[in-house]
Motif scaffolding. Structure first.
Motif, PDB file in Angstrom:
ATOM      1  N   SER A 128       0.811  -1.225   0.000  1.00 15.63           N
ATOM      2  CA  SER A 128       0.000   0.000   0.000  1.00 15.63           C
ATOM      3  C   SER A 128       0.840   1.270   0.000  1.00 15.63           C
ATOM      4  CB  SER A 128      -0.934   0.007   1.218  1.00 15.63           C
ATOM      5  OG  SER A 128      -0.204   0.059   2.425  1.00 15.63           O
ATOM      6  N   ASP A 129       2.168   1.128  -0.122  1.00 14.56           N
ATOM      7  CA  ASP A 129       3.057   2.288  -0.044  1.00 14.56           C
ATOM      8  C   ASP A 129       2.707   3.365  -1.068  1.00 14.56           C
ATOM      9  OD1 ASP A 129       4.513   1.537   2.107  1.00 14.56           O
ATOM     10  OD2 ASP A 129       6.206   0.736   0.994  1.00 14.56           O
ATOM     11  N   HIS A 130       2.362   2.949  -2.272  1.00 15.81           N
ATOM     12  CA  HIS A 130       2.138   3.916  -3.350  1.00 15.81           C
ATOM     13  C   HIS A 130       0.657   4.128  -3.639  1.00 15.81           C
ATOM     14  CE1 HIS A 130       6.414   3.812  -4.045  1.00 15.81           C
ATOM     15  NE2 HIS A 130       6.374   2.493  -4.181  1.00 15.81           N
ATOM     16  N   CYS A 131      -0.178   3.765  -2.666  1.00 17.77           N
ATOM     17  CA  CYS A 131      -1.614   3.954  -2.835  1.00 17.77           C
ATOM     18  C   CYS A 131      -2.041   5.346  -2.357  1.00 17.77           C
ATOM     19  CB  CYS A 131      -2.382   2.877  -2.070  1.00 17.77           C
ATOM     20  SG  CYS A 131      -2.211   1.224  -2.772  1.00 17.77           S
ATOM     21  N   TYR A 132      -3.280   5.695  -2.669  1.00 18.81           N
ATOM     22  CA  TYR A 132      -3.818   7.017  -2.365  1.00 18.81           C
ATOM     23  C   TYR A 132      -4.912   6.914  -1.308  1.00 18.81           C
ATOM     24  CZ  TYR A 132      -1.606   8.087  -6.849  1.00 18.81           C
ATOM     25  OH  TYR A 132      -0.717   8.220  -7.884  1.00 18.81           O
ATOM     26  N   THR A 133      -4.909   7.861  -0.374  1.00 17.26           N
ATOM     27  CA  THR A 133      -5.983   7.916   0.613  1.00 17.26           C
ATOM     28  C   THR A 133      -7.186   8.643   0.006  1.00 17.26           C
ATOM     29  OG1 THR A 133      -5.290  10.051   1.530  1.00 17.26           O
ATOM     30  CG2 THR A 133      -4.257   8.055   2.454  1.00 17.26           C
ATOM     31  N   PRO A 134      -8.385   8.449   0.560  1.00 12.07           N
ATOM     32  CA  PRO A 134      -9.550   9.187   0.072  1.00 12.07           C
ATOM     33  C   PRO A 134      -9.348  10.703   0.116  1.00 12.07           C
ATOM     34  CG  PRO A 134     -10.252   7.383   1.473  1.00 12.07           C
ATOM     35  CD  PRO A 134      -8.758   7.459   1.587  1.00 12.07           C
ATOM     36  N   THR A 135      -8.643  11.185   1.116  1.00  9.32           N
ATOM     37  CA  THR A 135      -8.382  12.623   1.220  1.00  9.32           C
ATOM     38  C   THR A 135      -7.523  13.121   0.063  1.00  9.32           C
ATOM     39  OG1 THR A 135      -8.558  12.577   3.636  1.00  9.32           O
ATOM     40  CG2 THR A 135      -7.356  14.424   2.654  1.00  9.32           C
TER      41      THR A 135
END
Length: 228
Positions: free
Chosen positions: A143-150
């Protein structure tokens, strides 16, 4: 009970010659070290098993031992990583005891002479934090390069909770078991990962939680919906 705990701790050395077999600590020894009843430790481990399986892809190993009456009883056999994950439910003093016990086991496993294991409480807790941080990095490697909803919603003036509510209205995610999850239609498409983090509850004990984050494919899906 003391004698049984010592006997069970010997499981750590049964397969010492097998380099592919990890050292393990029993739930019985964890109970002894933390001053808790074994049944309560077993219950806590069972409650955390599903979350561990979801993130790590494996269950806690279940074994057995014979009590002083010769009756066979269940117990868990946990690796160092699993033990420290379980320890997030304990207070600082109990966590420190588990860290020191693992250091003793590792020294004995390497065949080295025991060194001075007892340091200051602060040093032990710092070591525990470092170990837990390393394990957290390992759990979050996907998940290092994933995006948060914010991060996804910010260009559109949306807070993370607002974007989650919007995606729920669109039937993309749903709230279940205390966190956001993809609905069946969108599962197994490489859209999301789970990102774990530690926090302290109101009782001061450290807990682990996971949150849904979005891969590049998931981010593009959301952007396409927001722009249309």
């Amino acid at each position: 009970m003391q004698q049984t705990a010592i006997q069970i701790s010997m499981i750590n050395n049964i397969n010492k010659s097998n380099k592919h077999d990890e050292q393990r600590m029993t739930s019985l020894e964890i109970a002894q070290l933390t001053g808790k009843q074994h049944k309560h430790v077993m219950e806590a481990i069972r409650k955390m098993d599903s979350a561990w399986e979801k993130i790590a892809g494996s269950n806690f190993r279940l074994g057995s031992y014979k009590d002083l009456n010769g009756q066979e009883r269940p117990c868990y056999l946990l690796t160092k990583t699993e033990t420290l994950y379980i320890a997030t439910k304990f207070n600082d003093e109990a966590r420190a005891r588990l860290v020191l016990r693992w250091e003793e086991l590792e020294v004995a496993h390497r065949g080295q002479r025991p060194c001075a294991l007892l340091g200051s409480e602060e040093a032990v807790l710092n070591e525990a934090d470092e170990i837990l941080g390393e394990e957290l990095d390992e759990l979050n490697r996907y998940s290092d390069h994933c995006y948060t909803p914010t991060e996804i919603g910010r260009p559109f003036g949306l807070e993370g909770r607002d974007l989650n509510s919007f995606l729920a209205d669109q039937g993309i995610i749903r709230w279940a078991r205390g966190q956001w999850m993809l609905t069946p239609k969108y599962q197994h498409q490489g859209l999301t990962e789970n990102r774990c983090f530690f926090y302290h509850g109101r009782n001061g004990r450290r807990k682990m939680e996971s949150r849904l984050v979005w891969t590049e494919e998931g981010r593009q899906l959301i952007l396409d919906i927001l722009r249309n």
